[in-house]
Scaffold this motif. Sequence first.
Motif, PDB file in Angstrom:
ATOM      1  N   UNK A 186      -4.645  24.694  -1.452  1.00  0.00           N
ATOM      2  CA  UNK A 186      -3.559  23.830  -1.932  1.00  0.00           C
ATOM      3  C   UNK A 186      -3.348  22.632  -1.021  1.00  0.00           C
ATOM      4  N   UNK A 187      -3.425  22.886   0.277  1.00  0.00           N
ATOM      5  CA  UNK A 187      -3.187  21.801   1.216  1.00  0.00           C
ATOM      6  C   UNK A 187      -4.224  20.710   1.056  1.00  0.00           C
ATOM      7  N   UNK A 190      -3.421  18.686  -1.929  1.00  0.00           N
ATOM      8  CA  UNK A 190      -2.259  17.803  -1.836  1.00  0.00           C
ATOM      9  C   UNK A 190      -2.530  16.593  -0.957  1.00  0.00           C
ATOM     10  N   UNK A 191      -3.342  16.759   0.074  1.00  0.00           N
ATOM     11  CA  UNK A 191      -3.615  15.650   0.987  1.00  0.00           C
ATOM     12  C   UNK A 191      -4.321  14.515   0.243  1.00  0.00           C
ATOM     13  N   UNK A 219       2.220  28.424  -0.506  1.00  0.00           N
ATOM     14  CA  UNK A 219       2.109  27.564   0.660  1.00  0.00           C
ATOM     15  C   UNK A 219       3.109  28.045   1.697  1.00  0.00           C
ATOM     16  N   UNK A 225       5.210  26.154  -6.497  1.00  0.00           N
ATOM     17  CA  UNK A 225       6.203  25.573  -7.410  1.00  0.00           C
ATOM     18  C   UNK A 225       7.192  24.663  -6.695  1.00  0.00           C
ATOM     19  N   UNK A 226       7.422  24.922  -5.419  1.00  0.00           N
ATOM     20  CA  UNK A 226       8.385  24.124  -4.677  1.00  0.00           C
ATOM     21  C   UNK A 226       7.965  22.665  -4.607  1.00  0.00           C
ATOM     22  N   UNK A 227       6.666  22.414  -4.599  1.00  0.00           N
ATOM     23  CA  UNK A 227       6.226  21.045  -4.310  1.00  0.00           C
ATOM     24  C   UNK A 227       4.994  20.608  -5.083  1.00  0.00           C
ATOM     25  N   UNK A 228       4.397  21.499  -5.821  1.00  0.00           N
ATOM     26  CA  UNK A 228       3.050  21.184  -6.309  1.00  0.00           C
ATOM     27  C   UNK A 228       2.874  21.818  -7.680  1.00  0.00           C
ATOM     28  N   UNK A 229       2.983  21.015  -8.708  1.00  0.00           N
ATOM     29  CA  UNK A 229       2.861  21.586 -10.048  1.00  0.00           C
ATOM     30  C   UNK A 229       1.879  20.810 -10.906  1.00  0.00           C
ATOM     31  N   UNK A 230       1.080  19.971 -10.270  1.00  0.00           N
ATOM     32  CA  UNK A 230       0.151  19.177 -11.059  1.00  0.00           C
ATOM     33  C   UNK A 230      -0.957  20.043 -11.647  1.00  0.00           C
ATOM     34  N   UNK A 231      -1.633  19.478 -12.621  1.00  0.00           N
ATOM     35  CA  UNK A 231      -2.810  20.120 -13.194  1.00  0.00           C
ATOM     36  C   UNK A 231      -4.031  19.599 -12.441  1.00  0.00           C
ATOM     37  N   UNK A 234      -7.242  18.805 -14.455  1.00  0.00           N
ATOM     38  CA  UNK A 234      -7.156  17.571 -15.245  1.00  0.00           C
ATOM     39  C   UNK A 234      -7.329  16.356 -14.335  1.00  0.00           C
ATOM     40  N   UNK A 235      -6.703  16.423 -13.180  1.00  0.00           N
ATOM     41  CA  UNK A 235      -6.867  15.324 -12.225  1.00  0.00           C
ATOM     42  C   UNK A 235      -8.340  15.128 -11.889  1.00  0.00           C
TER      43      UNK A 235
ATOM     44  N   UNK B 196      -0.777  11.214  -3.397  1.00  0.00           N
ATOM     45  CA  UNK B 196       0.224  12.164  -2.898  1.00  0.00           C
ATOM     46  C   UNK B 196       1.598  11.879  -3.508  1.00  0.00           C
ATOM     47  N   UNK B 203       5.872  16.049 -10.031  1.00  0.00           N
ATOM     48  CA  UNK B 203       6.493  17.351  -9.775  1.00  0.00           C
ATOM     49  C   UNK B 203       8.006  17.277  -9.928  1.00  0.00           C
ATOM     50  N   UNK B 235      -6.065  11.036 -14.609  1.00  0.00           N
ATOM     51  CA  UNK B 235      -5.597  11.575 -13.333  1.00  0.00           C
ATOM     52  C   UNK B 235      -4.079  11.690 -13.323  1.00  0.00           C
ATOM     53  N   UNK B 238      -2.706  14.428 -15.175  1.00  0.00           N
ATOM     54  CA  UNK B 238      -2.807  15.633 -14.344  1.00  0.00           C
ATOM     55  C   UNK B 238      -1.612  15.785 -13.413  1.00  0.00           C
ATOM     56  N   UNK B 411       5.519  20.909   4.124  1.00  0.00           N
ATOM     57  CA  UNK B 411       5.204  22.337   3.961  1.00  0.00           C
ATOM     58  C   UNK B 411       5.151  23.078   5.290  1.00  0.00           C
ATOM     59  N   UNK B 442       2.158  19.302   1.264  1.00  0.00           N
ATOM     60  CA  UNK B 442       1.257  18.984   2.374  1.00  0.00           C
ATOM     61  C   UNK B 442       0.780  17.549   2.191  1.00  0.00           C
ATOM     62  N   UNK B 443       1.731  16.645   2.354  1.00  0.00           N
ATOM     63  CA  UNK B 443       1.516  15.233   2.040  1.00  0.00           C
ATOM     64  C   UNK B 443       2.238  14.409   3.104  1.00  0.00           C
TER      65      UNK B 443
END
Lengths: 703, 703
Positions: A186-187, A190-191, A219, A225-231, A234-235, B196, B203, B235, B238, B411, B442-443
């Motif tokens: 996940x990290x 997200x980066x 994480x 869910x707290x910070x990351x809900x993208x697909x 798809x990205x 990010x 989100x 993107x 996503x 995070x 994590x951004x």
Amino acid sequence: MGTSPALASTIPSGAAPSGTDTLAINTIRTLAMDAVQQANSGHPGTPMALAPVGYTLWRDFLRFHPEQPDWPNRDRFVLSVGHASMLLYGLLHLSGVGEIDAEGERTGRPAVSLDDIKQFRQMDSRTPGHPEYRMTTGVETTTGPLGQGCANSVGMAMAACWLGDRFNGGGDTPLFDYDVYVLCGDGDMMEGISGEAASMAGHLKLANLCWLYDNNTISIEGHTELAFSENVAERFRGYGWNTLHVADANDTAAIAAALQTFKDTTDRPTLIVVDSVIGYGSPNKHNTAAAHGEPLGAEEIKLTKRAYGWPEDANFRVPDDVRDHLRDLMIARVAPDFEAWEAALAKAQEAEPEKIDELHRMRRGKMPDGWDDAVPTFDADAKGIASRDAGGKVLNAFAAKVPWLLGGAADLAPSTKTKLNFEGAGSFSAQDYAGRNVHFGIREHAMGAIANGMALCYLRPYTATFMVFSDYMKPPLRLAAIMELPVVFVFTHDSIGVGEDGPTHQPIEQLAQLRGIPGMTTLRPADANETAEAWKVALSQSDRPSSIVLSRQALPTVDRSKYAPASGLAKGAYVLADAEGGAPEVILVGTGSEVSLCLQAYEALKQDGVRARVVSMPSWELFELQDEAYRNEVLPPDQLARVAVEQAGPMGWDRYVGMKGAKLVMNSFGASAPIGKLQAKYGFTVDNLVKLAREQIALRRSE
Amino acid sequence: MGTSPALASTIPSGAAPSGTDTLAINTIRTLAMDAVQQANSGHPGTPMALAPVGYTLWRDFLRFHPEQPDWPNRDRFVLSVGHASMLLYGLLHLSGVGEIDAEGERTGRPAVSLDDIKQFRQMDSRTPGHPEYRMTTGVETTTGPLGQGCANSVGMAMAACWLGDRFNGGGDTPLFDYDVYVLCGDGDMMEGISGEAASMAGHLKLANLCWLYDNNTISIEGHTELAFSENVAERFRGYGWNTLHVADANDTAAIAAALQTFKDTTDRPTLIVVDSVIGYGSPNKHNTAAAHGEPLGAEEIKLTKRAYGWPEDANFRVPDDVRDHLRDLMIARVAPDFEAWEAALAKAQEAEPEKIDELHRMRRGKMPDGWDDAVPTFDADAKGIASRDAGGKVLNAFAAKVPWLLGGAADLAPSTKTKLNFEGAGSFSAQDYAGRNVHFGIREHAMGAIANGMALCYLRPYTATFMVFSDYMKPPLRLAAIMELPVVFVFTHDSIGVGEDGPTHQPIEQLAQLRGIPGMTTLRPADANETAEAWKVALSQSDRPSSIVLSRQALPTVDRSKYAPASGLAKGAYVLADAEGGAPEVILVGTGSEVSLCLQAYEALKQDGVRARVVSMPSWELFELQDEAYRNEVLPPDQLARVAVEQAGPMGWDRYVGMKGAKLVMNSFGASAPIGKLQAKYGFTVDNLVKLAREQIALRRSE
């Protein structure tokens, strides 16, 4: 989620699985738990989750010969989730990889022994907290700072394409066609750096690149869910990747099927999203952040071992059946490939000995014979040229002699002047992997890490952007230094000399920032000839990165018949112009564009009968490497009337001019205005420098 | 592409267009061409391309009152493509925005006059090369470094949500419901930080956020095909965004329709991909990189003006019809909203005077009365607590008193200890915009820039991550300093004290890096009480950012009855323990975790009859602000027997210990091992420090 999938599913169902495979997977898991517990620090949860993934990959796909871990055409395995280092150490142990030392010699001992695993996270062990390149055979890159491994992998995959284009003959066995596999989390997703790298990989259609994304939904702060809900998938399709999904990390058949789809995909990179359960098997900590970054605890380890059907009091246990199982399978699978490769190499050696000699040099980090015969020289010229322009000429001269020197800019090549413009140096693209001009796009961060990945695969990469944007790529600069990779980072537009673009584009603190990185050689040449010497130093270094810092504006080409030769750059600092008729009364120390200002002040002082010395100091690091006698010769300890002149922040200059020395530097951000106005505003004038020099002389006399 | 769309399409077709609109659009274009030409530097191509987009947005959508540019509920316009600054200056000029000075007073002159435009990129003008916050009214954030504006906008949009939740009463007119519009380009899309930020915006379902992406397919190295072929819209889908497409930047009706769709979208942010032609109208340079970053040239400008139907010899021409056209339209549209808002504010003032007083304080950058009454104090304790733990307690104490102090970590909140854990401080989320704990994911890079955006909208944000990852967010640290924003950046795990995680996680050069940023206050407190003082200093600053650097490991809480009080922190450095019975023979200068080591050495030396002084030096910047008398009192110029002690690189310490002073610092990267072993390996022991102190004394005596 919330409950663990049935443990039975740990039994691999594909690729001729066996009970021994299950034992091996659980060995990796329990070694991770035990090592973290013994070290009383570390990250057990991800190795526990991903053991089936790593195992399946290594067992059935990774073209890695345990006895030949330096085989140039091995597949690269990158653990971008570096905190899960015990997964890698477990795999290296079970596959019986043999150690190769820094000189490339086989030591006869394993890369990671069971004793090494017991030394997890201890001083000087082969099993540091995060995988460290050069410390453990089989670690292809240092990881830990998230996203870096992902971006490294793109450079490795690009290198495979480039090397294939250069070295593959017409035979059946290519010398280079390795794949690059990444385990990421996940990290990493997200980066931003991973997004940059993925976009570039998709653009370049790197079909040899496969990222396995550990989608564990946990994480450190809790559920993603707290910070990351993208697909994410798809990205990645947006980036031009093929995307696959494995719904259970324990389903080794599904993992194998996805990896096979990757192998069969020839027109784009592949992302495999693997749903996993962090801390898998731990009755009370699975699927929680508690399994991420701390020991499970003795009691929970027992419970977990019981869940695995493991003897709960056995620590660091490697069952007899498991001991050589993975190793034997890998060797049986990979040895024929390796042997075919060796035969192909021998054949190529006969057919094209020069080319194969080149390959050997690349592997050893050696330059071609005579590579530095053609250092360009520049005639004295009061008008001069920008050091970025000189840099471009020098780079091209060297690149013509060093075929594996390649690189590019973050969409600034026309400004950084770093384009290779000779015959045959085309653009590296999906259509032409032989190209030597890499278009990194406006992706400085990925650029740095991609260059690191290329350097890890025998190439000599360079990158380029504006100096102020070195900020965007600080993490890979640091990692190049940690890994001792000879990447050349070119930074142009190096001061308020940028002019009208203003403070956001005028570097101030960046020079000190580069100088602060242990192991980085920072070079800020004063004119065209020092620029040539700077490139020569950078390319002659095989075990450390360099930053070459160049001007936007024209710099006079110093008259070397009148002043000292530019070869002095190699010592970091040298006396460029000295006092005549006695010891100097004051020393002016400058770098880069300010050295000419120092020379002007020197001449003005001379006319007034003042004895000054000008020290050109293009590299603090090189100067510090000289012996004390030389350093005292250049900067005599008894002459403390000194002025440092640099269009950058003051940080660090007290070391060379002392607490009472003068510093003509930038004590604030710059401004948007024409360069001449800026230099006047901030005091970078001959008159002001002469004044400061005289004040220094007076101050010392008064003491 | 390759040919320009018909010029006729510049006539806006939607939103009651007129010939005057076309004139206005072409005025913006020609002003940009003329200003760049006169400055002989700048970026004409993007203003020429995007003038219809910017104009349509300002004319018909942006809720911005030209006479009330500091209206708190104005829509924010962010020019993330900062190099296209002339587009913004043109819009500010044509909309007749009135200037507001640094004190918030109306000066009676325009924000950007025609004369100002003629001073484009000149010293101290209101029209610097890139838009600079605080230098030009109407510039909402400093942009130029790509991607930053995009990420700032997410912070601004989050602030709108938070402010709305806090201040909107039940009335018809909310006090906060502004939208945030961004113009961004290929560079923004390629930079990882934007990814990010976009992921986070999706989100958080920020429906008040609209990015207009200028898809001109031209970057500096040439066509974006060279490096960038992803499907940006896919993107962003996503990421959870709504995506729209406008096929021609000159089609103002289509732009207006897309903007209306944004307004009607209430559950997610919107990306509008606008295909444009860079340098639109220039017969020879449109759709080429040549139109990007240099003047078109006098001849080409004439040809372009001819294509626009413009008098080709008229420079800096604003047709009479255009002069007040945009201004009048905007005022007519927005004035009723503004008046309703003022009425609502007055009503709220009556109903909830304390809350509105709070709002006024926020706008002026003032803290609540008595905010610092409750600085926590900590009892002396040899075992002590980690300064990250103390920091968490202190942060909570202050946050309870300052309702608009909010933030979070990348995070790492359980490790950085920065969670607000009192009643009512929930998580900021799409479900609860009142939350004060922001989960940045994590951004790090976006985190910094989002915090900057929040600070630009009256909030007092803090961020947190590990010190080594300050590298990932250097660009927004710098921009916070350039913009003089009082963001508090918390960095924990500040040295080799990190231990087993090893060199990738152990900061070395980062302290000097922070100290090198002009305008940043860097604070590395020695114990819990200094940590409290550090937060107090950070929050009392309204016009500069702070970095608070904290330990992972426990630090003894210094016995302040025996040594000097922690309030000395406010002066940057202070004598914590002094020699008795005479002047000190040696000065030990430490920061953070090393101050206790200095105290131990001090006691050991004292026992041996050696007179030492310990200086705690938590902030170089604050120390430099003191007068010379104080500085000389702390570090007497006649006592040069000095030892600096810091678990970080040596950069800069010569300033305080002199060229011959000793530095017990880190001269290399660290290693993976338990903290005690690391401290021994690198010499951070009482014995070694005592030895260095004695050597210093001997050295000075020998002189």
